[in-house]
Design a protein around this motif. Structure first.
Motif, PDB file in Angstrom:
ATOM      1  N   THR A 104       0.838  -1.188   0.000  1.00 29.72           N
ATOM      2  CA  THR A 104       0.000   0.000   0.000  1.00 29.72           C
ATOM      3  C   THR A 104       0.878   1.244   0.000  1.00 29.72           C
ATOM      4  O   THR A 104       2.091   1.172   0.197  1.00 29.72           O
ATOM      5  N   SER A 150       0.435   5.184   3.640  1.00 30.51           N
ATOM      6  CA  SER A 150       0.023   3.798   3.874  1.00 30.51           C
ATOM      7  C   SER A 150      -0.649   3.691   5.236  1.00 30.51           C
ATOM      8  O   SER A 150      -0.109   4.158   6.242  1.00 30.51           O
ATOM      9  N   PHE A 197      -4.736  -0.200   3.633  1.00 29.71           N
ATOM     10  CA  PHE A 197      -5.225   0.593   2.512  1.00 29.71           C
ATOM     11  C   PHE A 197      -4.310   1.795   2.334  1.00 29.71           C
ATOM     12  O   PHE A 197      -3.453   2.085   3.185  1.00 29.71           O
ATOM     13  N   SER A 198      -4.490   2.500   1.223  1.00 34.67           N
ATOM     14  CA  SER A 198      -3.659   3.655   0.891  1.00 34.67           C
ATOM     15  C   SER A 198      -4.450   4.941   1.054  1.00 34.67           C
ATOM     16  O   SER A 198      -5.685   4.932   1.071  1.00 34.67           O
TER      17      SER A 198
END
Length: 298
Positions: A104, A150, A197-198
């Motif tokens: 991510t 990230s 998740f990013s």
């Protein structure tokens, strides 16, 4: 004379959760003889504060590189080199993160100095064996993740009447600002989930909120949990209003409790309501039939 260095490098997401730095690289350098006093002061402790290195920093010491090796999925490494003398001077150890765990955030190499250390070598039949381990502190890891864009959320899912974590549950995290799911994961044998998740996944198509006190630019989250295909916890935007659920930092720990009985009671209430309606409708139909027959008899 052969040297073999083995070890592990991990990072603390929070006080009770550690993650291996999979797919990173470790580099070992000869000491910089231009600054012997500085090398000796660094070598007094095994660990020093993690500090970032620029591309120029890495390039300037390329001629002192002894060996380089990747870390496996558990953060373990093994590297070796040949040398003609026993090392009694400090070696310089650096870390390179080509991608963040879970791949991510932005994808670009990030270099960090770990420490300058005099390793304790043990003689073996094939040469000398040494060991080294490092755990990135949670505050440092949080900064590294923020710079990379990230995010990681971890925690344990428990039934409110049980102490142990519940395994094989599907946990979905939603961003209350956009209403979209930002990630999902299954709990492991200890009931722990880890969702990654990013930054770009958070506000796609939505304006990023800029409010006083929102220092992390993180999501406000709520959860849904499934046992197979059965929904056992259904939260909404109101749950994301809790202080610990707002503007999550890049490394966050959120433990979740659920009451599966609440879903069953709701289901039972609905089924009971439907049954009552069926009975009432049937009773009215029977009464109408009786009145119709009495009228025909007259």
């Amino acid at each position: 004379m052969s040297y073999l260095l083995i070890g592990n490098i991990s990072a603390l997401i929070c006080d009770d959760c550690i993650e291996p730095l999979a797919n990173a690289r470790i580099r070992v350098y000869l000491p910089d003889i231009r600054y012997p006093d500085q090398q000796n002061s660094w070598a007094k402790g095994i660990f020093n504060d993690l500090r970032p290195l620029t591309a120029k920093d890495v390039l300037m010491k390329a001629d002192r590189l002894l060996a380089e090796a990747p870390l496996d999925e558990w953060g373990n490494f093994s590297l070796s080199w040949e040398e003609v003398h026993l090392f009694t001077e400090p070696l310089e150890l650096d870390l390179c993160l080509d991608v963040m765990p879970g791949k991510t955030g932005s994808h670009q190499p990030r270099n960090y100095h770990l420490s300058n250390v005099v390793l304790h070598w043990k003689r073996s039949s094939n040469g000398y064996l040494g060991a080294y381990a490092y755990v990135v502190p949670s505050a440092s890891w949080n900064t590294i993740c923020r710079d990379a864009g990230s995010w990681v959320i971890t925690g344990t899912v428990r039934h409110y009447q049980r102490k142990e974590g519940q395994l094989h549950l599907k946990v979905q995290a939603y961003n209350a600002i956009s209403g979209k799911m930002i990630g999902e994961a299954y709990t492991n044998e200890f009931g722990r989930y880890t969702i990654r998740f990013s930054r770009k996944d958070l506000y796609s198509g939505h304006l990023q909120p800029v409010r006083q006190g929102r220092t992390n630019m993180g999501p406000d989250v709520y959860f849904r949990i499934y046992n197979d295909d059965r929904l056992i916890l259904s939260e909404n935007e109101n749950n994301a209003a809790a202080s610990e659920r707002q503007d999550l930092p890049p490394c966050s720990c959120l433990n979740i409790e659920y009451k599966s009985s609440a879903v069953r009671r709701a289901s039972a209430h609905i089924n009971g309501w439907i049954s009552d309606m069926i009975s009432l409708t049937a009773g009215r139909r029977k009464k109408r039939e009786q009145l119709r027959m009495a009228a025909n008899y007259r």
